[in-house]
Design a protein around this motif. Sequence first.
Motif, mmCIF file in Angstrom:
data_model
loop_
_atom_site.group_PDB
_atom_site.id
_atom_site.type_symbol
_atom_site.label_atom_id
_atom_site.label_comp_id
_atom_site.label_asym_id
_atom_site.label_seq_id
_atom_site.Cartn_x
_atom_site.Cartn_y
_atom_site.Cartn_z
ATOM 1 N N SER A 185 -9.950 24.061 -14.764
ATOM 2 C CA SER A 185 -8.619 24.606 -15.026
ATOM 3 C C SER A 185 -8.452 24.829 -16.524
ATOM 4 N N ASP A 186 -7.401 25.579 -16.896
ATOM 5 C CA ASP A 186 -7.111 25.808 -18.307
ATOM 6 C C ASP A 186 -6.860 24.487 -19.019
ATOM 7 N N GLU A 187 -6.072 23.628 -18.391
ATOM 8 C CA GLU A 187 -5.715 22.366 -19.030
ATOM 9 C C GLU A 187 -6.949 21.486 -19.207
ATOM 10 N N ALA A 188 -7.827 21.496 -18.180
ATOM 11 C CA ALA A 188 -9.057 20.702 -18.296
ATOM 12 C C ALA A 188 -9.902 21.207 -19.450
ATOM 13 N N LEU A 189 -9.940 22.518 -19.651
ATOM 14 C CA LEU A 189 -10.720 23.066 -20.754
ATOM 15 C C LEU A 189 -10.115 22.665 -22.090
ATOM 16 N N LEU A 190 -8.795 22.779 -22.242
ATOM 17 C CA LEU A 190 -8.167 22.418 -23.502
ATOM 18 C C LEU A 190 -8.332 20.933 -23.793
ATOM 19 N N ASP A 191 -8.264 20.125 -22.745
ATOM 20 C CA ASP A 191 -8.504 18.686 -22.936
ATOM 21 C C ASP A 191 -9.940 18.451 -23.402
ATOM 22 N N ALA A 192 -10.890 19.202 -22.807
ATOM 23 C CA ALA A 192 -12.295 19.039 -23.184
ATOM 24 C C ALA A 192 -12.540 19.516 -24.610
ATOM 25 N N LEU A 193 -11.888 20.619 -24.999
ATOM 26 C CA LEU A 193 -12.086 21.151 -26.343
ATOM 27 C C LEU A 193 -11.550 20.206 -27.409
ATOM 28 N N ASP A 194 -10.528 19.437 -27.059
ATOM 29 C CA ASP A 194 -9.975 18.502 -28.029
ATOM 30 C C ASP A 194 -10.868 17.271 -28.081
ATOM 31 N N ALA A 195 -12.101 17.492 -28.565
ATOM 32 C CA ALA A 195 -13.160 16.480 -28.515
ATOM 33 C C ALA A 195 -13.265 15.683 -29.805
ATOM 34 N N HIS A 196 -12.237 15.810 -30.679
ATOM 35 C CA HIS A 196 -12.191 15.043 -31.927
ATOM 36 C C HIS A 196 -13.457 15.259 -32.768
ATOM 37 N N GLY A 197 -13.947 16.483 -32.738
ATOM 38 C CA GLY A 197 -15.101 16.843 -33.547
ATOM 39 C C GLY A 197 -16.425 16.778 -32.821
ATOM 40 N N GLY A 198 -16.432 16.221 -31.599
ATOM 41 C CA GLY A 198 -17.657 16.152 -30.832
ATOM 42 C C GLY A 198 -17.904 17.421 -30.034
ATOM 43 N N VAL A 199 -19.051 17.478 -29.368
ATOM 44 C CA VAL A 199 -19.391 18.626 -28.526
ATOM 45 C C VAL A 199 -18.732 18.421 -27.159
ATOM 46 N N PRO A 200 -17.874 19.342 -26.706
ATOM 47 C CA PRO A 200 -17.182 19.150 -25.432
ATOM 48 C C PRO A 200 -18.120 19.261 -24.242
ATOM 49 N N ALA A 201 -17.694 18.706 -23.118
ATOM 50 C CA ALA A 201 -18.493 18.765 -21.902
ATOM 51 C C ALA A 201 -18.581 20.188 -21.361
ATOM 52 N N VAL A 202 -17.535 20.971 -21.585
ATOM 53 C CA VAL A 202 -17.497 22.358 -21.123
ATOM 54 C C VAL A 202 -17.775 23.288 -22.298
ATOM 55 N N ARG A 203 -18.803 24.152 -22.152
ATOM 56 C CA ARG A 203 -19.172 25.100 -23.200
ATOM 57 C C ARG A 203 -19.249 26.489 -22.566
ATOM 58 N N LEU A 204 -18.809 27.506 -23.294
ATOM 59 C CA LEU A 204 -18.623 28.834 -22.696
ATOM 60 C C LEU A 204 -19.134 29.962 -23.594
ATOM 61 N N HIS A 205 -19.248 31.152 -22.989
ATOM 62 C CA HIS A 205 -19.509 32.387 -23.726
ATOM 63 C C HIS A 205 -18.437 32.536 -24.794
#
Length: 232
Positions: A185-205
Amino acid sequence: MTAAFDFKKEYRDLYLPKTTPALIDVGPMTFLAAAGAGDPNEEEGAYAAALEALYALSFTIKMAKKGDWQPEGYFDYVVPPLEGLWWGGGFDEARAADKGALRWVSLIRQPDFVTPEVLAWAAERVAAKKPGADVGRVRLVRFAEGPCAQIMHRGPYDDEPATVVALEAFVAASGREDDIAEPTSDEALLDALDAHGGVPAVRLHHEIYLGDPRRTKPENLRTVVRHPVRRA
């Protein structure tokens, strides 16, 4: 007078790659981000609304230099280019079968002095000046992309598939593969992107837009195309 800091010039490896593919390791950056769905070409659609909010907030923060308050650590800078993460709509990292079903996160990089408190300050001012701007949809996120392959695409956006094919061939020849996974979901992606400088679990084009399609001839547009990769 000191020139404004220009992220594109200072980080040429991120924003000005060659038209031949290359590998890059992308470190942590801070962004304003807005997620949504729909055809990006739709006038007054969700994509246009997201960009309105992102640019209004970004320029309000930049122009703090002219007010009676600046964020701690403020320095003058050029607002970085618009970026986008894309999936859905039958999107296969080359083209979209149904642009109306596309999903996206639009991003504008921010200096590291931009904090949630700075965003709240800017949102209050934008809401007062532009009540129609949907600033509430914008999140502040910080993440690193990690290992990626990228290339500069020159020309219309609809001609990108050939550039993506060249990028994918390079990735395969380097002993790597795409590390792309769609979020739930959009929210899951935004939560994943807010990785505090780390590499998120979800990566995209990922695309970075160096030209304004309203002012630039299609054949002169430049777009950075970046794919997260891993060892095959």
